[in-house]
Design a protein around this motif. Sequence first.
Motif, PDB file in Angstrom:
ATOM      1  N   ARG A  89     -20.554  -4.517 -46.496  1.00 38.20           N
ATOM      2  CA  ARG A  89     -20.271  -5.900 -46.081  1.00 38.20           C
ATOM      3  C   ARG A  89     -18.809  -6.080 -45.662  1.00 38.20           C
ATOM      4  O   ARG A  89     -18.419  -7.155 -45.218  1.00 38.20           O
ATOM      5  CB  ARG A  89     -20.626  -6.865 -47.222  1.00 38.20           C
ATOM      6  N   CYS A  90     -18.015  -5.031 -45.848  1.00 32.89           N
ATOM      7  CA  CYS A  90     -16.608  -5.056 -45.459  1.00 32.89           C
ATOM      8  C   CYS A  90     -15.844  -6.205 -46.106  1.00 32.89           C
ATOM      9  O   CYS A  90     -14.999  -6.849 -45.477  1.00 32.89           O
ATOM     10  CB  CYS A  90     -16.459  -5.139 -43.945  1.00 32.89           C
ATOM     11  N   SER A  91     -16.159  -6.515 -47.357  1.00 35.09           N
ATOM     12  CA  SER A  91     -15.382  -7.526 -48.083  1.00 35.09           C
ATOM     13  C   SER A  91     -14.191  -6.827 -48.732  1.00 35.09           C
ATOM     14  O   SER A  91     -14.332  -5.778 -49.344  1.00 35.09           O
ATOM     15  CB  SER A  91     -16.248  -8.207 -49.139  1.00 35.09           C
ATOM     16  N   GLY A  92     -13.011  -7.415 -48.568  1.00 34.66           N
ATOM     17  CA  GLY A  92     -11.808  -6.754 -49.050  1.00 34.66           C
ATOM     18  C   GLY A  92     -11.446  -5.612 -48.112  1.00 34.66           C
ATOM     19  O   GLY A  92     -11.783  -5.620 -46.936  1.00 34.66           O
ATOM     20  N   GLY A  93     -10.771  -4.612 -48.653  1.00 34.40           N
ATOM     21  CA  GLY A  93     -10.467  -3.438 -47.846  1.00 34.40           C
ATOM     22  C   GLY A  93      -9.050  -3.421 -47.329  1.00 34.40           C
ATOM     23  O   GLY A  93      -8.186  -4.177 -47.755  1.00 34.40           O
ATOM     24  N   ASN A  94      -8.830  -2.538 -46.357  1.00 37.62           N
ATOM     25  CA  ASN A  94      -7.500  -2.258 -45.824  1.00 37.62           C
ATOM     26  C   ASN A  94      -7.227  -3.151 -44.620  1.00 37.62           C
ATOM     27  O   ASN A  94      -7.946  -3.119 -43.627  1.00 37.62           O
ATOM     28  CB  ASN A  94      -7.424  -0.776 -45.436  1.00 37.62           C
ATOM     29  N   LEU A  95      -6.159  -3.924 -44.716  1.00 35.15           N
ATOM     30  CA  LEU A  95      -5.816  -4.833 -43.623  1.00 35.15           C
ATOM     31  C   LEU A  95      -5.354  -4.084 -42.387  1.00 35.15           C
ATOM     32  O   LEU A  95      -5.610  -4.499 -41.254  1.00 35.15           O
ATOM     33  CB  LEU A  95      -4.730  -5.810 -44.083  1.00 35.15           C
ATOM     34  N   ASN A  96      -4.657  -2.958 -42.570  1.00 34.46           N
ATOM     35  CA  ASN A  96      -4.156  -2.155 -41.449  1.00 34.46           C
ATOM     36  C   ASN A  96      -4.636  -0.708 -41.597  1.00 34.46           C
ATOM     37  O   ASN A  96      -3.864   0.174 -41.984  1.00 34.46           O
ATOM     38  CB  ASN A  96      -2.630  -2.209 -41.401  1.00 34.46           C
ATOM     39  N   PRO A  97      -5.889  -0.481 -41.296  1.00 26.10           N
ATOM     40  CA  PRO A  97      -6.454   0.855 -41.517  1.00 26.10           C
ATOM     41  C   PRO A  97      -5.979   1.867 -40.483  1.00 26.10           C
ATOM     42  O   PRO A  97      -5.535   1.506 -39.390  1.00 26.10           O
ATOM     43  CB  PRO A  97      -7.960   0.622 -41.378  1.00 26.10           C
ATOM     44  N   LEU A  98      -6.078   3.134 -40.840  1.00 21.73           N
ATOM     45  CA  LEU A  98      -5.899   4.211 -39.877  1.00 21.73           C
ATOM     46  C   LEU A  98      -7.252   4.473 -39.233  1.00 21.73           C
ATOM     47  O   LEU A  98      -8.236   4.795 -39.916  1.00 21.73           O
ATOM     48  CB  LEU A  98      -5.398   5.477 -40.579  1.00 21.73           C
TER      49      LEU A  98
END
Length: 253
Positions: A89-98
Amino acid sequence: MKKTLLASLSLVLGLIFIPENVQALTLYEEDFSGENGKGAAGGAATDVVGVDWSIELNDAALFDSNDYFRVEAEAFTARDTNAGCPNVRCSGGNLNPLFPAWLSPKIDISGFSNLALSLDAFASDVSFEHEENSPIGHKDYFIVSYLLDDVEFLAADLITQTGFFRNQTVNQAIGNGSTLQVKVQLNTTASTELLSFDNILVTGDQINSSQSVPEPASIMGLIALAGVGIASRKHQSAKKAIVNPICRGGFRN
């Protein structure tokens, strides 16, 4: 005399200043023929056996077999790679991912000029979410760059600020250097979103000297030799004039 001197000097200068032959060559090309399945998919190990390129998944989240970063239909394709998402669901996670990246091998470009990179870019849709204007889990990304002597340069950002994408051929002039590596970063956040590229081509002009330039001493020797030749021809002409005089009035007894 003047014509003879000019002709001789032209011959000498022609030997000294040899023109260079310029030949355009293909330094690298990849069309992914016969490479379907090479890359990565959810629930499976990464497979790059038998190819000369590599991938970096970085923060991609491939949750199942429908999420992939691999060759499909003989084009390299990203589908639902979800970079930075910790769950489906992509809740949360990395704001600036590689973002995941495809990398060509390092290409030797030493001795080449007029280098050029091209590739075809296409997608399943025209509407995406540009990564700078989208929340976590909704960052679509299509960046073409290249590393010249290990320094990265942007070639094209293919998803506009408004999220629009159009199929196109990317063309990029490359500066001179020793090594070149092509890098393509892709990311999508839905199973209906596919970003692809194909027909990567790197070309350059190789300059080969057809003959080495003589040393200064050799150059002076050639010029001196030309002078000797001119003097010799003058001496022979004068000798003929003495041996065979022109008699105007007939022969004398």
